[in-house]
Design a protein around this motif. Structure first.
Motif, PDB file in Angstrom:
ATOM      1  N   MET A 171       0.735  -1.157   0.104  1.00  0.00           N
ATOM      2  CA  MET A 171       0.116  -0.041  -0.023  1.00  0.00           C
ATOM      3  C   MET A 171       0.900   1.491   0.066  1.00  0.00           C
ATOM      4  O   MET A 171       2.013   1.176   0.205  1.00  0.00           O
ATOM      5  CB  MET A 171      -0.717  -0.068   1.446  1.00  0.00           C
ATOM      6  CG  MET A 171      -1.827  -1.069   1.191  1.00  0.00           C
ATOM      7  SD  MET A 171      -3.009  -1.051   2.630  1.00  0.00           S
ATOM      8  CE  MET A 171      -4.032   0.496   1.910  1.00  0.00           C
ATOM      9  N   PHE A 172       0.320   2.240  -0.095  1.00  0.00           N
ATOM     10  CA  PHE A 172       0.963   3.582  -0.246  1.00  0.00           C
ATOM     11  C   PHE A 172       0.434   4.687   0.361  1.00  0.00           C
ATOM     12  O   PHE A 172      -0.891   4.742   0.510  1.00  0.00           O
ATOM     13  CB  PHE A 172       1.045   4.119  -1.712  1.00  0.00           C
ATOM     14  CG  PHE A 172       1.818   3.163  -2.626  1.00  0.00           C
ATOM     15  CD1 PHE A 172       3.287   3.069  -2.833  1.00  0.00           C
ATOM     16  CD2 PHE A 172       1.176   2.221  -3.282  1.00  0.00           C
ATOM     17  CE1 PHE A 172       3.812   2.211  -3.486  1.00  0.00           C
ATOM     18  CE2 PHE A 172       1.888   1.320  -4.355  1.00  0.00           C
ATOM     19  CZ  PHE A 172       3.120   1.528  -4.293  1.00  0.00           C
ATOM     20  N   ILE A 173       1.070   5.602   1.107  1.00  0.00           N
ATOM     21  CA  ILE A 173       0.391   7.004   1.568  1.00  0.00           C
ATOM     22  C   ILE A 173       1.322   8.173   0.661  1.00  0.00           C
ATOM     23  O   ILE A 173       2.385   7.910   0.445  1.00  0.00           O
ATOM     24  CB  ILE A 173       0.997   7.036   3.100  1.00  0.00           C
ATOM     25  CG1 ILE A 173       0.235   6.051   3.981  1.00  0.00           C
ATOM     26  CG2 ILE A 173       0.415   8.471   3.543  1.00  0.00           C
ATOM     27  CD1 ILE A 173       0.825   5.956   5.476  1.00  0.00           C
ATOM     28  N   VAL A 174       0.306   8.655   0.138  1.00  0.00           N
ATOM     29  CA  VAL A 174       0.698   9.808  -0.600  1.00  0.00           C
ATOM     30  C   VAL A 174       0.424  11.196   0.200  1.00  0.00           C
ATOM     31  O   VAL A 174      -0.650  11.428   0.363  1.00  0.00           O
ATOM     32  CB  VAL A 174      -0.233   9.726  -2.059  1.00  0.00           C
ATOM     33  CG1 VAL A 174       0.441  11.167  -2.846  1.00  0.00           C
ATOM     34  CG2 VAL A 174       0.194   8.422  -2.827  1.00  0.00           C
ATOM     35  N   THR A 175       1.247  11.636   0.309  1.00  0.00           N
ATOM     36  CA  THR A 175       1.208  13.115   1.022  1.00  0.00           C
ATOM     37  C   THR A 175       1.262  14.084  -0.019  1.00  0.00           C
ATOM     38  O   THR A 175       2.152  14.274  -1.011  1.00  0.00           O
ATOM     39  CB  THR A 175       2.335  13.259   1.942  1.00  0.00           C
ATOM     40  OG1 THR A 175       2.396  12.309   2.934  1.00  0.00           O
ATOM     41  CG2 THR A 175       2.147  14.648   2.547  1.00  0.00           C
ATOM     42  N   VAL A 176       0.334  15.223  -0.067  1.00  0.00           N
ATOM     43  CA  VAL A 176       0.165  16.091  -1.140  1.00  0.00           C
ATOM     44  C   VAL A 176       0.577  17.359  -0.256  1.00  0.00           C
ATOM     45  O   VAL A 176       0.011  17.588   0.695  1.00  0.00           O
ATOM     46  CB  VAL A 176      -1.311  16.195  -1.656  1.00  0.00           C
ATOM     47  CG1 VAL A 176      -1.479  17.404  -2.619  1.00  0.00           C
ATOM     48  CG2 VAL A 176      -1.767  15.015  -2.102  1.00  0.00           C
ATOM     49  N   THR A 177       1.520  17.990  -0.953  1.00  0.00           N
ATOM     50  CA  THR A 177       1.820  19.442  -0.287  1.00  0.00           C
ATOM     51  C   THR A 177       1.577  20.403  -1.333  1.00  0.00           C
ATOM     52  O   THR A 177       2.296  20.545  -2.604  1.00  0.00           O
ATOM     53  CB  THR A 177       3.232  19.499  -0.137  1.00  0.00           C
ATOM     54  OG1 THR A 177       3.437  18.246   0.937  1.00  0.00           O
ATOM     55  CG2 THR A 177       3.897  20.613   0.824  1.00  0.00           C
ATOM     56  N   TYR A 178       0.962  21.653  -1.062  1.00  0.00           N
ATOM     57  CA  TYR A 178       0.458  22.651  -1.972  1.00  0.00           C
ATOM     58  C   TYR A 178       1.899  23.459  -2.013  1.00  0.00           C
ATOM     59  O   TYR A 178       2.600  23.748  -1.111  1.00  0.00           O
ATOM     60  CB  TYR A 178      -0.423  23.553  -1.254  1.00  0.00           C
ATOM     61  CG  TYR A 178      -1.706  22.750  -0.830  1.00  0.00           C
ATOM     62  CD1 TYR A 178      -2.232  22.062  -1.953  1.00  0.00           C
ATOM     63  CD2 TYR A 178      -2.702  23.233   0.058  1.00  0.00           C
ATOM     64  CE1 TYR A 178      -3.632  21.543  -1.756  1.00  0.00           C
ATOM     65  CE2 TYR A 178      -3.707  23.058   0.320  1.00  0.00           C
ATOM     66  CZ  TYR A 178      -4.094  21.838  -0.581  1.00  0.00           C
ATOM     67  OH  TYR A 178      -5.526  21.316  -0.328  1.00  0.00           O
ATOM     68  N   THR A 179       2.226  23.864  -3.306  1.00  0.00           N
ATOM     69  CA  THR A 179       3.255  24.487  -3.665  1.00  0.00           C
ATOM     70  C   THR A 179       3.000  25.939  -4.126  1.00  0.00           C
ATOM     71  O   THR A 179       3.829  26.618  -4.618  1.00  0.00           O
ATOM     72  CB  THR A 179       4.146  23.704  -4.890  1.00  0.00           C
ATOM     73  OG1 THR A 179       3.290  23.879  -5.887  1.00  0.00           O
ATOM     74  CG2 THR A 179       4.805  22.496  -4.285  1.00  0.00           C
ATOM     75  N   ALA A 180       1.726  26.323  -4.115  1.00  0.00           N
ATOM     76  CA  ALA A 180       1.129  27.516  -4.221  1.00  0.00           C
ATOM     77  C   ALA A 180       0.341  28.105  -3.141  1.00  0.00           C
ATOM     78  O   ALA A 180      -0.186  27.241  -2.515  1.00  0.00           O
ATOM     79  CB  ALA A 180       0.488  27.489  -5.764  1.00  0.00           C
ATOM     80  N   PRO A 181      -0.071  29.334  -3.244  1.00  0.00           N
ATOM     81  CA  PRO A 181      -0.936  29.815  -2.179  1.00  0.00           C
ATOM     82  C   PRO A 181      -2.380  29.372  -2.503  1.00  0.00           C
ATOM     83  O   PRO A 181      -2.718  28.830  -3.563  1.00  0.00           O
ATOM     84  CB  PRO A 181      -1.113  31.333  -2.497  1.00  0.00           C
ATOM     85  CG  PRO A 181       0.239  31.727  -3.280  1.00  0.00           C
ATOM     86  CD  PRO A 181       0.642  30.361  -4.098  1.00  0.00           C
ATOM     87  N   LEU A 182      -3.107  29.032  -1.053  1.00  0.00           N
ATOM     88  CA  LEU A 182      -4.426  28.780  -1.110  1.00  0.00           C
ATOM     89  C   LEU A 182      -5.419  29.422  -2.315  1.00  0.00           C
ATOM     90  O   LEU A 182      -6.173  28.610  -2.837  1.00  0.00           O
ATOM     91  CB  LEU A 182      -4.958  28.732   0.256  1.00  0.00           C
ATOM     92  CG  LEU A 182      -4.929  27.556   0.875  1.00  0.00           C
ATOM     93  CD1 LEU A 182      -5.385  27.900   2.234  1.00  0.00           C
ATOM     94  CD2 LEU A 182      -4.953  26.328   0.530  1.00  0.00           C
ATOM     95  N   GLU A 183      -5.186  30.630  -2.445  1.00  0.00           N
ATOM     96  CA  GLU A 183      -6.164  31.091  -3.377  1.00  0.00           C
ATOM     97  C   GLU A 183      -5.788  30.766  -5.005  1.00  0.00           C
ATOM     98  O   GLU A 183      -6.665  30.818  -5.964  1.00  0.00           O
ATOM     99  CB  GLU A 183      -5.854  32.791  -3.618  1.00  0.00           C
ATOM    100  CG  GLU A 183      -4.117  33.314  -3.562  1.00  0.00           C
ATOM    101  CD  GLU A 183      -3.883  33.654  -2.308  1.00  0.00           C
ATOM    102  OE1 GLU A 183      -2.728  34.175  -2.432  1.00  0.00           O
ATOM    103  OE2 GLU A 183      -4.183  33.036  -1.345  1.00  0.00           O
ATOM    104  N   ASP A 184      -4.714  29.889  -5.138  1.00  0.00           N
ATOM    105  CA  ASP A 184      -4.454  29.422  -6.388  1.00  0.00           C
ATOM    106  C   ASP A 184      -4.791  28.224  -6.503  1.00  0.00           C
ATOM    107  O   ASP A 184      -5.191  27.540  -7.403  1.00  0.00           O
ATOM    108  CB  ASP A 184      -2.773  29.674  -6.814  1.00  0.00           C
ATOM    109  CG  ASP A 184      -2.245  30.792  -6.976  1.00  0.00           C
ATOM    110  OD1 ASP A 184      -3.058  31.846  -7.363  1.00  0.00           O
ATOM    111  OD2 ASP A 184      -1.095  30.963  -6.745  1.00  0.00           O
TER     112      ASP A 184
END
Length: 95
Positions: free
Chosen positions: A1-14
């Motif tokens: 199985m995998f855990i995928v961590t998503v990290t925003y690289t842009a501001p929330l407004e984008d």
């Protein structure tokens, strides 16, 4: 199985304008059991996906279709693991 961590690289407004397309993408993958769980991190810096076992190449192809990734507002970090202990009713995760 995998855990995928998503990290925003842009501001929330984008990120926010892409949320409907991203949500549709998640719902489609969950309906096909290609994702088991998806959620947002708190504070709002990204998200987490729980992915069943699949070939790494297939996972890479699937994640490449994430609207957040396509539009350059997030990146993925992947951790592979083998579930050994699970809560009652989730035994299928070990197979």
């Amino acid at each position: 199985m995998f855990i995928v961590t998503v990290t925003y690289t842009a501001p929330l407004e984008d990120v926010d304008p892409l949320r409907p397309a991203h949500g549709d993408w998640l719902k489609d993958l969950i309906s096909r059991r290609l994702l088991l769980v998806a959620g947002r991190q708190v504070p709002l810096i990204g998200g987490i996906y729980l992915v069943p076992d699949m070939p790494a190449e297939e996972l890479d192809r699937m994640l490449a279709t994430d609207p957040y990734l396509i539009n350059g507002v997030a990146e993925h970090s992947i951790t592979e693991f083998t579930p050994l202990l699970v809560a009652t009713g989730l035994e299928d995760l070990k197979s």
